[in-house]
Design an enzyme around this catalytic site. Sequence first.
Site, PDB file in Angstrom:
ATOM      1  N   GLU A 128       9.091  16.597  15.250  1.00 41.62           N
ATOM      2  CA  GLU A 128       9.671  16.318  13.933  1.00 41.62           C
ATOM      3  C   GLU A 128       9.052  17.278  12.907  1.00 41.62           C
ATOM      4  OE1 GLU A 128       8.480  12.692  11.890  1.00 41.62           O
ATOM      5  OE2 GLU A 128      10.553  12.322  11.333  1.00 41.62           O
ATOM      6  N   GLU A 186       9.218   1.546  11.297  1.00 42.38           N
ATOM      7  CA  GLU A 186      10.264   2.579  11.160  1.00 42.38           C
ATOM      8  C   GLU A 186       9.558   3.916  11.167  1.00 42.38           C
ATOM      9  OE1 GLU A 186      13.343  -0.261   8.720  1.00 42.38           O
ATOM     10  OE2 GLU A 186      12.793   1.676   7.852  1.00 42.38           O
ATOM     11  N   LYS A 219       0.877  -1.184   0.000  1.00 41.45           N
ATOM     12  CA  LYS A 219       0.000   0.000   0.000  1.00 41.45           C
ATOM     13  C   LYS A 219       0.911   1.230   0.000  1.00 41.45           C
ATOM     14  CE  LYS A 219      -2.011   3.050   1.881  1.00 41.45           C
ATOM     15  NZ  LYS A 219      -1.789   4.444   1.445  1.00 41.45           N
ATOM     16  N   CYS A 269      13.874  10.638   7.527  1.00 41.63           N
ATOM     17  CA  CYS A 269      13.713  10.225   8.925  1.00 41.63           C
ATOM     18  C   CYS A 269      15.041  10.258   9.680  1.00 41.63           C
ATOM     19  CB  CYS A 269      13.116   8.831   8.980  1.00 41.63           C
ATOM     20  SG  CYS A 269      14.099   7.634   8.077  1.00 41.63           S
TER      21      CYS A 269
HETATM   22  P1  NAD Z   1       2.147   8.476   7.439  1.00 42.44           P
HETATM   23  O1  NAD Z   1       2.234   7.689   8.694  1.00 42.44           O
HETATM   24  O2  NAD Z   1       1.155   9.580   7.381  1.00 42.44           O
HETATM   25  O3  NAD Z   1       1.792   7.525   6.212  1.00 42.44           O
HETATM   26  C1  NAD Z   1       2.584   6.413   5.882  1.00 42.44           C
HETATM   27  C2  NAD Z   1       1.724   5.360   5.238  1.00 42.44           C
HETATM   28  O4  NAD Z   1       0.784   4.872   6.186  1.00 42.44           O
HETATM   29  C3  NAD Z   1       0.906   5.856   4.043  1.00 42.44           C
HETATM   30  O5  NAD Z   1       0.919   4.869   3.038  1.00 42.44           O
HETATM   31  C4  NAD Z   1      -0.481   6.014   4.621  1.00 42.44           C
HETATM   32  O6  NAD Z   1      -1.505   5.898   3.671  1.00 42.44           O
HETATM   33  C5  NAD Z   1      -0.515   4.856   5.616  1.00 42.44           C
HETATM   34  N1  NAD Z   1      -1.512   4.986   6.702  1.00 42.44           N
HETATM   35  C6  NAD Z   1      -1.988   6.121   7.274  1.00 42.44           C
HETATM   36  N2  NAD Z   1      -2.893   5.807   8.235  1.00 42.44           N
HETATM   37  C7  NAD Z   1      -2.972   4.449   8.289  1.00 42.44           C
HETATM   38  C8  NAD Z   1      -3.713   3.529   9.077  1.00 42.44           C
HETATM   39  N3  NAD Z   1      -4.573   3.931  10.018  1.00 42.44           N
HETATM   40  N4  NAD Z   1      -3.523   2.214   8.860  1.00 42.44           N
HETATM   41  C9  NAD Z   1      -2.640   1.765   7.920  1.00 42.44           C
HETATM   42  N5  NAD Z   1      -1.938   2.595   7.131  1.00 42.44           N
HETATM   43  C10 NAD Z   1      -2.086   3.920   7.313  1.00 42.44           C
HETATM   44  O7  NAD Z   1       3.617   8.986   7.138  1.00 42.44           O
HETATM   45  P2  NAD Z   1       4.087   9.970   5.978  1.00 42.44           P
HETATM   46  O8  NAD Z   1       3.623  11.344   6.327  1.00 42.44           O
HETATM   47  O9  NAD Z   1       3.704   9.369   4.660  1.00 42.44           O
HETATM   48  O10 NAD Z   1       5.689   9.867   6.096  1.00 42.44           O
HETATM   49  C11 NAD Z   1       6.468  10.686   6.899  1.00 42.44           C
HETATM   50  C12 NAD Z   1       6.853   9.968   8.171  1.00 42.44           C
HETATM   51  O11 NAD Z   1       7.556   8.770   7.880  1.00 42.44           O
HETATM   52  C13 NAD Z   1       7.804  10.786   9.045  1.00 42.44           C
HETATM   53  O12 NAD Z   1       7.392  10.736  10.385  1.00 42.44           O
HETATM   54  C14 NAD Z   1       9.142  10.074   8.881  1.00 42.44           C
HETATM   55  O13 NAD Z   1      10.038  10.243   9.946  1.00 42.44           O
HETATM   56  C15 NAD Z   1       8.702   8.660   8.725  1.00 42.44           C
HETATM   57  N6  NAD Z   1       9.772   7.865   8.091  1.00 42.44           N
HETATM   58  C16 NAD Z   1      10.506   7.008   8.877  1.00 42.44           C
HETATM   59  C17 NAD Z   1      11.545   6.269   8.335  1.00 42.44           C
HETATM   60  C18 NAD Z   1      12.386   5.348   9.204  1.00 42.44           C
HETATM   61  O14 NAD Z   1      13.111   4.539   8.651  1.00 42.44           O
HETATM   62  N7  NAD Z   1      12.333   5.442  10.508  1.00 42.44           N
HETATM   63  C19 NAD Z   1      11.845   6.378   6.972  1.00 42.44           C
HETATM   64  C20 NAD Z   1      11.086   7.259   6.197  1.00 42.44           C
HETATM   65  C21 NAD Z   1      10.037   7.992   6.777  1.00 42.44           C
END
Ligand code: NAD
Length: 505
Positions: A397, A264, A189, A298
């Site tokens: 963040e 992550e 997804k 991240c």
């Molecule tokens: P997000 O959590 O908003 O979305 C990530 C994914 O989760 C999307 O595909 C979204 O559609 C899905 N999602 C949202 N709600 C959900 C639910 N209730 N159930 C299942 N799936 C759901 O994150 P974002 O804004 O897309 O990305 C930015 C974040 O990602 C930042 O906090 C960043 O630090 C983190 N990130 C972490 C790493 C790491 O390795 N630690 C790497 C890259 C990004």
Amino acid sequence: MLAKNLKKLKSELNKIKKTGIKNIINGKEIGATSRKTFENHSPVDGMKIADVASGDARDIDKAAKAAAEAFKTWKNVSHQERKRILHAIADNIEKYAHEIAVCESYDTGQPIRFTKKAAIRGAANFRYFADKVIDAPNGLSTPDTHHVNFTMKQPIGPVGIITPWNAPFMLSTWKIAPALASGCTVVHKPAEFSPLSANILAKAAHEAGLPKGVWNVVHGMGETAGKALTEHDDIKAISFVGETTTGSHIMRQGAPTLKRVHFELGGKNPVFVFDDADMERALDAVVFMKYSLNGERCTSSSRLLLHSKVYKKFVDKLQKRVANIKVGNPLDPATEVGPLIHPSHQEKVLGYAKLAAEEGAKVLVGGNKPKGLDEGCYVNPTLIEGVKTNMRVANEEVFGPFLSVIKIKDEEDAIKIANSVRYGLTAYIWTKDIERAHRIARDVDAGMVWINSQNVRHLPTPFGGVKYSGIGRDGGEYSFEFYMETKNISVAYGTHAIPKLGELK
Ligand code: NAD
């Protein structure tokens, strides 16, 4: 070079516009069951890229069933053949690297200087895990007096992979390659803000000979498609990259079906610069680790913990460098910072600059929109000084080109400040004092620490965070631990006593 990239983009967009972006289930591109779509816009110019299938629980169910059916055969495909297919996928990624890079840049705003490398890194991820296929099932032998015990590793089953928008292509390969190498099948997804590269990748995999149903893609909103994926009984594990709060939701959603999860999540990572550091190298690394990938990274070092003795000199140099970063169209190879993912994110990052000033910190550079780039989600690289640990800009963040500078007195003070946030993903330490470097590396709350270096990834090393930054590790053997179950098999020599119940006298 910009002209060449724009030409390539135009031809790719024409193809995508005709069909829209569909789900890929059981090897076929199909629209959502509901026939609903959502619009995907570019952060570069706000233009509509395509209508994207808006999947819901019904599409997830179809994809999960396809993955469950395909698992029956994929788990038994010979190791040599699985290895061959994964290498063939890497070949195709390299073949399509230019189209992947331009599409990813236009879809996410990430400068092409980074998306080009991400495409190549995606291929390297597949090759690395392809070469590990043969050894993946190996276990231990633990002989006892009357039994030989041995373990073997087996794929856990169909898995769900949920990715964010910041580095969608690279992260998808990083998650999907070890899943396939383990013998798992996948329902992916992708993030709704950046759906473009997911289908290019899945199609390249099918073209490379991956059997249908092994890799399925369902687009849609997190709260519908994502949620349904985490709740589906056929899906045995969820590998998730995204925000910390979303991780909590997923843990709750997956509880009734006892999902194995790997998270992550977010970060607010410190970079320590002490007075004995190599200042020029430290400066390069500080700038790179905050302003590369638009700061939407991240692992970025978003808190500079700077020793008081070198504070003024370092900040002066930093200010000049940050003010000189080239902001522009991400398809231009000269661009260093492109537009942020979405107007809402642009507003969020600008809001943090306003907040920093209200909290009493000083905006030294940026904090505003660049002139002449009004149609995209651009934010000038931002540098904030005078940040105190109780301020929100020291704790939350921001996920943009936004660096907070905090003055430190000594090592003890620095560790206290570094560990005062809820996150714990990475830490970077710049000092020539080897003992101090080791003490800080030991005491800092982080899953990954680099000493006198920016983040340089080595694929066998564990990747992941502590505290609110994540659960679990991937990379090398750690990825196989997640995607596989360990089974113990005990074989008797025929010499041990068996207790007799109900014995007839
Ligand atoms: P997000 O959590 O908003 O979305 C990530 C994914 O989760 C999307 O595909 C979204 O559609 C899905 N999602 C949202 N709600 C959900 C639910 N209730 N159930 C299942 N799936 C759901 O994150 P974002 O804004 O897309 O990305 C930015 C974040 O990602 C930042 O906090 C960043 O630090 C983190 N990130 C972490 C790493 C790491 O390795 N630690 C790497 C890259 C990004």
